[in-house]
Structures are given as C-alpha cells and as structure tokens.
Design a protein around this motif. Structure first.
Motif, PDB file in Angstrom:
ATOM      1  N   ILE A  58      54.220  20.444  72.774  1.00 17.86           N
ATOM      2  CA  ILE A  58      55.345  21.217  72.232  1.00 17.86           C
ATOM      3  C   ILE A  58      54.884  22.522  71.593  1.00 17.86           C
ATOM      4  N   HIS A  59      53.586  22.630  71.295  1.00 20.89           N
ATOM      5  CA  HIS A  59      53.138  23.821  70.548  1.00 20.89           C
ATOM      6  C   HIS A  59      51.676  24.115  70.839  1.00 20.89           C
ATOM      7  N   ALA A  60      51.443  25.113  71.694  1.00 21.98           N
ATOM      8  CA  ALA A  60      50.077  25.536  72.006  1.00 21.98           C
ATOM      9  C   ALA A  60      50.117  27.028  72.300  1.00 21.98           C
ATOM     10  N   HIS A  61      48.952  27.634  72.396  1.00 25.30           N
ATOM     11  CA  HIS A  61      48.870  29.063  72.726  1.00 25.30           C
ATOM     12  C   HIS A  61      47.991  29.192  73.967  1.00 25.30           C
ATOM     13  N   ILE A  62      48.627  29.399  75.105  1.00 29.73           N
ATOM     14  CA  ILE A  62      47.894  29.344  76.377  1.00 29.73           C
ATOM     15  C   ILE A  62      48.086  30.572  77.250  1.00 29.73           C
ATOM     16  N   THR A 381      47.421  20.199  67.928  1.00 25.91           N
ATOM     17  CA  THR A 381      46.376  20.812  67.097  1.00 25.91           C
ATOM     18  C   THR A 381      46.688  22.297  66.930  1.00 25.91           C
ATOM     19  N   ASP A 382      47.925  22.677  67.316  1.00 29.06           N
ATOM     20  CA  ASP A 382      48.247  24.107  67.351  1.00 29.06           C
ATOM     21  C   ASP A 382      47.177  24.819  68.186  1.00 29.06           C
ATOM     22  N   HIS A 383      46.820  24.205  69.313  1.00 28.81           N
ATOM     23  CA  HIS A 383      45.757  24.752  70.176  1.00 28.81           C
ATOM     24  C   HIS A 383      45.851  26.266  70.283  1.00 28.81           C
TER      25      HIS A 383
HETATM   26 ZN   LIG Z   1      50.892  28.073  66.765  1.00 29.67          ZN
END
Ligand SMILES: [Zn+2]
Length: 549
Positions: A58-62, A381-383
């Motif tokens: 639901i929440h990553a930065h890719i 992990t807020d990747h």
């Molecule tokens: Zn984030």
C-alpha cells in the motif's frame, strides 16, 4: 501456460472469504479465480504448501523523479548489487541493479519474486506523473498505481485559504484524472510550503504561519472531504506533520482527531509515534497511538517499520531530509517542485548500536503487536525509507517468531527502550491468517480493490504459494510459485515470466467550471502550459469511483 489451472492440496489462507488454512482447490480461468473447473484442467500440486493471494504493497516508493534522484546518488549501492537478467520465457530479460532502490525492471522482478503482485507508489509530484508512468511501464509484472501529492500544492492551498472547498474538490478530481493517479496524498500538510519559506517545523495542526487560512487542519479536512465526496476507492493518505521528531505522537493524534469520523489512512505510523521531546529523551509513543487506532474504525495505518540495516530516505518532506542530512553528514538531494511540493533524499543506515534506530525498530514492532484489528494495520517499511521491500520476509519472521524477535531485541541499543511494551515482553506471534491480512486482504480493503487480496470467484488470479519452512524468513523470501493474472511467473522458486503490468488509477468526474480559474492560474504562475499538463490516459480502464468506497 494454459488459461486454466487447478491448484490442489494447499492450505489456503484467504481471510476476506473466511478461509483459514483449509486444504482446498483454487481454480483459475482466463486470469480470474472461478469456483470450479472441469476435472481435466491442468493441475498444480501444492500439497503441504501455503496458498495466499498475491501480496499488495500500500505504500512504497518505486517510480518517479524522486526515485530516480535516489538511484542517481546511490552509485556505490548499484555497483555492489548488479542483477543479472533472469531466464524468462515470455519477455526480453533485463539486467539491472539492486540495492535499496533497485532499477525499474529489477523492482518488478524482485517484488514478484517475493510473491507481491500489486504495489502503490505513495508520493508522486503531479507535474512528474509522465515520468512516473514511463517508469511503471518499465516495471513488469506488478500492477501499480500512485498517489498524487497535494498537501502543499499552491493552487489548492489558495482554495483552502479562500474557503473554496467545492473548487478544491473539483481541482482534486481534475488533478487525479489528468495525472492518472489513484489517490490523494498529503505530506506534511502546509509544512513543505513553510520549508520553502525557511521555516523548519510546523508548531501544531493549527499553525497559521503558512498561507493564511490554509492550516494543516484545514488542508487535511478539505482533502479528506474531497476523497469522501468523490467516493474514491482509497481515502486520503496522510503523512503527518513533524515526521521523525521526538514528541510527535501528539501531532499524529491531533491529526487523527481532526479527521474524527472521516475515513483516513495514516502512512508509516512508526515515524509518527515518538514520545519525549521538549528536553525529555526520545521514547516510544506506540501504546498511545495504537490505543487510538484500535478504538477508531475509520482510521487505518501502514506501519513503516524500520529494519536494521541500509535504507534510503526519499520523501516530499524536504525539511525532514535537511535534519537527517545535518545529523548524519550523508550526501543529499533537495528539490523544489515548483508550485506543487518538495523532495529530499538521504541514504541512511539504521544501526543496532544507534539508540534512536533501536527505538524506531521497537516502535514499529509495538504497533504491529499491540494492534487489535489487523485489517487496519498494514505491513510496510515505507520502502526504501525504513528499509527495502526485500526485507519483508525478515519483518514477517519478527512478527511470527517470538524467540527470534527476543534475540534480536537483546542485540540492539537499550538506552531509550525503558518502559517500552516490547522491552517489557510482548508474547504475541502473528498467525499465517494475520500475515495474509496485513500483506494482502487488509491493504486490498483499505485501497478499495474489490478484485484483489482475496481468492473468491471473480478475483484477479494473483496467487502466491509458499513451501513451509521452520525459518519463516526463508519461507517468505522464495515462494515456490507465483501466479499473476493467471500466468505462472515464478516456477520452483525461479522467475520465468514477466508479463506487462496493469495501471491502477481513477478518473473522477468534476465540474468543468474549475478549468477557467485553473487556466488563469497556469497562465500566470506555471512553467508548463495547462494543455501540456495531462498525461496520455493509461491503456487500462480506470478503477471505478463511487462504488463500494
Ligand atoms: Zn513514504
């Protein structure tokens, strides 16, 4: 492979449909789950294995310009982790680089290799949406979408300040559609705007030092109401003020109370759950925060667990990155995204021996272990901020294996842990059902994805099959099979296919009257013409708004 498949003999964990480890068949036809298939359909033997829906992040930065900035300053990581092209049967295989921010193709391969089939990028500057779509086009297998940053958007703040909430909502709807975004993201509401004026912290959610009238409270209320009125599948997604500062749990609780009764998702809650401050040492605020969340059904969070080891912090919250850069001495990137937002990046390492890192690791685990409703507490992990997504198997082990967790706890710096719930001994061990909720069924529910996160008839045939292993991390790091939209992408633990992914976005309706005002604004202030701003619509149909949200 055939368009039909019967997965037989596995223990199925499908919490959305009340299935808890029952041995039963799962049938796939033309990319979807069906109730039954003829007996001559091809079979996949899953005896002794665990069958779950595909994972959902639901929440990553890719993807997007911020992620590319991160890749650019991580040349040493990329050199240290070259990734060879996998042996694919259906697509041109691509080499790449790994590290905490893998290259686009490697991101798709590695997520799928972990059994994840859907991922959202949680923070895209709308003006860089075109770049983000291009990167997602190069990120195979995983269905993906992104959240558009709006909490410091100059046009929106003007509307909030003027009390023009209807126009703010119409602008929001236009912006989501024009950029092909999925949801509204707020980062440090009003605080990035303050940072641009050289003010580093927001004093409270009623701070009036920014655009007059556009307090953090007013910004959050306006956008939460916009998401609700537009009936978006996912509610407003909020990164609160004062991320990473001691004592910030009071700001987080104020933000939740400000939206009381409204649906809202609060991102990487671990980074917003610290007590102390004002001369007192840092301490865990997890008990306070999770008590509120447990008692309020309208609130969901993802945890944003810190994993001890390497990470890269990437956020629109430029002020936070300045502090991290100043305290760590690490190189950094700081970007002003003209009228819309900011961006900061600092490579980072959470060390066992560092007191604050140990506290952060503990706070995240406490949020998981004290949660009473796994449907509203999502694994992240807020990747790559708290750690790379590749550390999820290790995180799952920490949640499922108390002995392992207690051993790890003994090895970290104890200085700030006095009085923390974890240090006092938390016996809870997550079950496979609960893991299936926090990594699949829960995020699907919070995202409003009716066809994902479950294995009922009509669902997308995104399925992960794990061979049991006494070492939980080993079990979750190499699924035996992964099926994406009915295609077997991982076979015997090896990535074999990399089909293109689907784009998840919304296109809500709005009153066209907003365009007259907006075009005058663009003429006057923006460096890009309004006509050049919208991206080409993604090839997939939008996710409907207004239904089941
Ligand atoms: Zn984030």
């Amino acid at each position: 492979m055939s368009d039909r498949l019967r997965i037989t003999g596995g223990a199925v964990y499908d919490p959305a449909n009340g299935v808890d480890g029952d041995v039963r068949d799962v049938c796939v036809l033309d990319g979807r789950i069906v109730d039954a298939l003829p007996t001559d359909a091809p079979r996949l033997d899953a005896h002794g294995m665990v069958v779950m829906p595909g994972g959902i992040d639901i929440h990553a930065h890719i993807a997007g310009s911020s992620v590319n900035h991160a890749r650019r300053i991580l040349s040493d990581e990329r050199t240290a982790d070259p990734t060879a092209a996998p042996a694919l049967r259906d697509a041109v295989p691509r080499s790449g680089t790994g590290g905490t921010v893998p290259s686009t193709f490697t991101t798709g391969y590695r997520y799928a290799g972990l059994g994840y089939t859907t991922v959202f990028d949680a923070a895209v500057a709308p003006v860089s949406a075109r770049d983000t779509h291009a990167q997602l086009d190069d990120t195979p297998i995983i269905d993906a979408g992104f959240f558009a940053l709006m909490g410091n958007d100059a046009y929106l703040l003007q509307q909030v300040a003027a009390g023009e909430r209807d126009r703010a909502r119409d602008y929001t709807a236009w912006l989501l559609g024009a950029t092909g975004a999925y949801a509204i993201k707020i980062v440090n509401p009003g605080g990035v705007e303050l940072w641009k004026r050289n003010i580093r912290t927001v004093k409270s959610i009623d701070d009036t030092s920014g655009v007059p009238g556009a307090t953090p409270r007013a910004i959050m209320e306006t956008l939460a109401d916009a998401a609700a009125t537009l009936a978006l599948p996912h509610p407003v997604h909020i990164h609160c003020n004062n991320l990473g500062l001691p004592g910030n749990v009071s700001t987080t609780l104020d933000s939740m109370r400000a939206l009381s009764g409204r649906r809202a998702h609060f991102a990487h809650a671990q980074f917003h759950a610290y007590a102390g401050g004002n001369g007192k040492p840092w301490a865990s605020g997890a008990k306070q925060l999770i008590a509120y969340i447990n008692a309020h059904d309208e609130v969901s969070i993802d945890v944003g667990q810190v994993m001890l080891g390497h990470a890269t912090t990437v956020t629109a919250d430029g002020a936070v990155e300045y502090l991290l850069h100043a305290s760590s001495g690490r190189r950094w990137v700081n970007v002003d995204v003209e009228l819309e937002t900011g961006c900061g990046i600092v490579p980072y390492e959470y060390r066992d021996a560092a007191a604050v890192a140990a506290l952060q690791w503990v706070v995240g685990l406490e949020l998981f272990l004290l949660s009473e409703d796994p449907w509203r507490v999502v694994l992240s992990t807020d990747h790559p901020n708290g750690g790379a997504f590749t550390s999820y198997p290790e995180l799952i082990r920490l949640l499922m294996d108390r002995a392992y967790r207690d051993d790890r706890l003994k090895a970290v710096n104890q200085k700030l842990l006095a009085g923390s719930a974890l240090a006092d001994g938390l016996a809870r061990e997550y079950t496979l059902r609960e893991i299936a909720i926090i990594t699949r069924a829960g995020p699907a529910r919070q995202l409003g994805l009716a066809n994902k996160g479950h294995l009922g008839a009509g669902a997308d045939a995104d399925i992960t099959i794990y061979a049991r292993d006494a070492n939980i991390a080993a079990m979750f790091s190499t699924p035996r099979y992964v099926i994406k939209a009915g295609e077997l992408v991982v076979e015997e633990g090896q990535l074999r296919r990399a089909p293109p992914s689907r784009r998840l976005y919304v296109r809500p309706p709005y009153d066209d009257a907003v365009m007259r005002d907006l075009s005058a604004w663009f003429e006057r202030y923006a460096t890009i013409a309004l006509a050049n701003y919208p991206v080409a619509p993604p090839r997939d149909a939008p996710v409907p708004v207004g239904a089941g949200a």
